[in-house]
Design an enzyme around this catalytic site. Structure first.
Site, PDB file in Angstrom:
ATOM      1  N   LYS A 109      15.487 -19.788  38.947  1.00 23.70           N
ATOM      2  CA  LYS A 109      15.400 -21.021  39.745  1.00 23.70           C
ATOM      3  C   LYS A 109      14.459 -20.784  40.913  1.00 23.70           C
ATOM      4  O   LYS A 109      14.506 -19.711  41.527  1.00 23.70           O
ATOM      5  CB  LYS A 109      16.779 -21.451  40.247  1.00 23.70           C
ATOM      6  CG  LYS A 109      16.730 -22.695  41.136  1.00 23.70           C
ATOM      7  CD  LYS A 109      18.105 -23.335  41.324  1.00 23.70           C
ATOM      8  CE  LYS A 109      18.978 -22.680  42.344  1.00 23.70           C
ATOM      9  NZ  LYS A 109      18.418 -22.603  43.711  1.00 23.70           N
ATOM     10  N   GLU A 179      19.627 -31.129  46.305  1.00 20.56           N
ATOM     11  CA  GLU A 179      20.583 -30.667  47.323  1.00 20.56           C
ATOM     12  C   GLU A 179      20.537 -31.554  48.572  1.00 20.56           C
ATOM     13  O   GLU A 179      19.466 -31.792  49.153  1.00 20.56           O
ATOM     14  CB  GLU A 179      20.294 -29.203  47.702  1.00 20.56           C
ATOM     15  CG  GLU A 179      21.289 -28.677  48.743  1.00 20.56           C
ATOM     16  CD  GLU A 179      21.364 -27.162  48.859  1.00 20.56           C
ATOM     17  OE1 GLU A 179      20.762 -26.448  48.036  1.00 20.56           O
ATOM     18  OE2 GLU A 179      22.050 -26.698  49.781  1.00 20.56           O
TER      19      GLU A 179
HETATM   20  O1  KIV Z   1      21.803 -20.313  46.197  1.00 23.00           O
HETATM   21  C1  KIV Z   1      22.562 -21.194  45.775  1.00 23.00           C
HETATM   22  O2  KIV Z   1      23.783 -21.023  45.675  1.00 23.00           O
HETATM   23  C2  KIV Z   1      21.966 -22.466  45.380  1.00 23.00           C
HETATM   24  C3  KIV Z   1      22.907 -23.591  45.051  1.00 23.00           C
HETATM   25  C4  KIV Z   1      23.534 -24.108  46.268  1.00 23.00           C
HETATM   26  C5  KIV Z   1      22.240 -24.642  44.266  1.00 23.00           C
HETATM   27  O3  KIV Z   1      20.792 -22.589  45.344  1.00 23.00           O
END
Ligand code: KIV
Length: 271
Positions: A109, A179
């Site tokens: 991600k 978010e």
């Molecule tokens: O780092 C994380 O936990 C996240 C989530 C809040 C989506 O990016």
């Protein structure tokens, strides 16, 4: 059974939770999560930093390995930490390959939708690394967003987040985290995208939801508006540890049933 990428595109609510270690991953898998995220929230909730910025690639790989061992059959996404994909696509590719090869994650991600990040998403996905995007409040660049506040409330901000999400989809991401944005903005984005949107603090209209493990289980210190606490494990843990300390101090633990025996004749031979 682990979901595959095409199955993740289905129009059913996807449930994702973060995990950072072996037992947390086991619990998440047994609870039937569709996806687990080893988020760089690791920095705040596990390592005690006050932001995600200090989290390193080695931290993420170390924790993702443990999570993979605990959840072998769940689709696993690992965050690329701050700074590991901002110095060019080659560095980003190297970081992502390390995460996939060394930790067993299925996807990575990345946060944001700058031209540089979009290029990273394009190159990674072209080379077979599934990428989840993340727009709206992006914790890695929280300072430049003015802190942890709702994003996209005015026309320009809402338009920018919609365009960011669309650009992330065009670049090849298989899903995008939204978010801390208004619920109705998240609905418009979800309607206009064909990839799943995964909300956190983004209301009920996203294709899925993600929460931080510690927030779900009451292991974080503060109530958060964006989360729901389904247990108070932090309080339970403190009470249990207090009871343990009392038992040791009161000499009621260890008890007979916690002890091992030795024959008299063995003891008698000691000098
Ligand atoms: O780092 C994380 O936990 C996240 C989530 C809040 C989506 O990016």
């Amino acid at each position: 059974m682990k979901l595959t990428l095409p199955e993740l595109r289905r129009d059913t609510p996807l449930v994702m939770v973060t995990a950072y270690d072996f037992p947390g991953a086991q619990q998440a898998e047994r609870a039937g999560m569709d996806l687990i995220l080893v988020g760089d929230s690791l920095g705040n909730v596990v390592l005690g930093y006050d932001s995600t910025a200090p989290v390193t690639l080695s931290d993420i790989i170390h924790h993702t390995r443990a999570v993979r061992r605990g959840a072998p059959d769940t689709f696993l996404v690992a965050d690329l930490p701050f700074g590991t994909y901002h110095t060019g696509v080659q560095d980003a590719m190297r970081a992502a390959v390390r995460v996939i090869q060394d930790s067993g994650a299925d996807a990575v991600k990345v946060e944001g939708a700058s031209p540089e990040v979009l290029e990273v998403i394009t190159v990674l996905t072209r080379n077979g690394i599934p990428v989840m995007g993340h727009v709206g409040l992006t914790p890695q660049t929280e300072v430049s967003l003015g802190g942890r506040k709702v994003q996209g409330r005015d026309e320009a901000g809402a338009q920018r987040i919609l365009e960011d999400a669309q650009a992330v989809e065009r670049a090849g991401a298989f899903a995008v985290v939204l978010e801390v944005i208004p619920a109705r903005l998240a609905r418009v984005i979800t309607e206009r995208l064909s990839i799943p949107t995964i909300g956190i603090g983004a209301g009920p209209y996203c294709s899925g939801q993600v929460l931080v493990y510690h927030d779900v289980l009451g292991l974080s210190d503060h109530e958060k508006k964006i989360a729901r606490r389904y247990a108070e494990l932090g309080q339970l843990a403190t009470e249990a540890l207090r009871a343990y300390a009392e038992d040791v101090r009161g000499r009621t633990f260890p008890a007979k049933e916690n002890s091992f025996i030795i024959k008299d004749e063995v003891l008698d031979k000691l000098y």
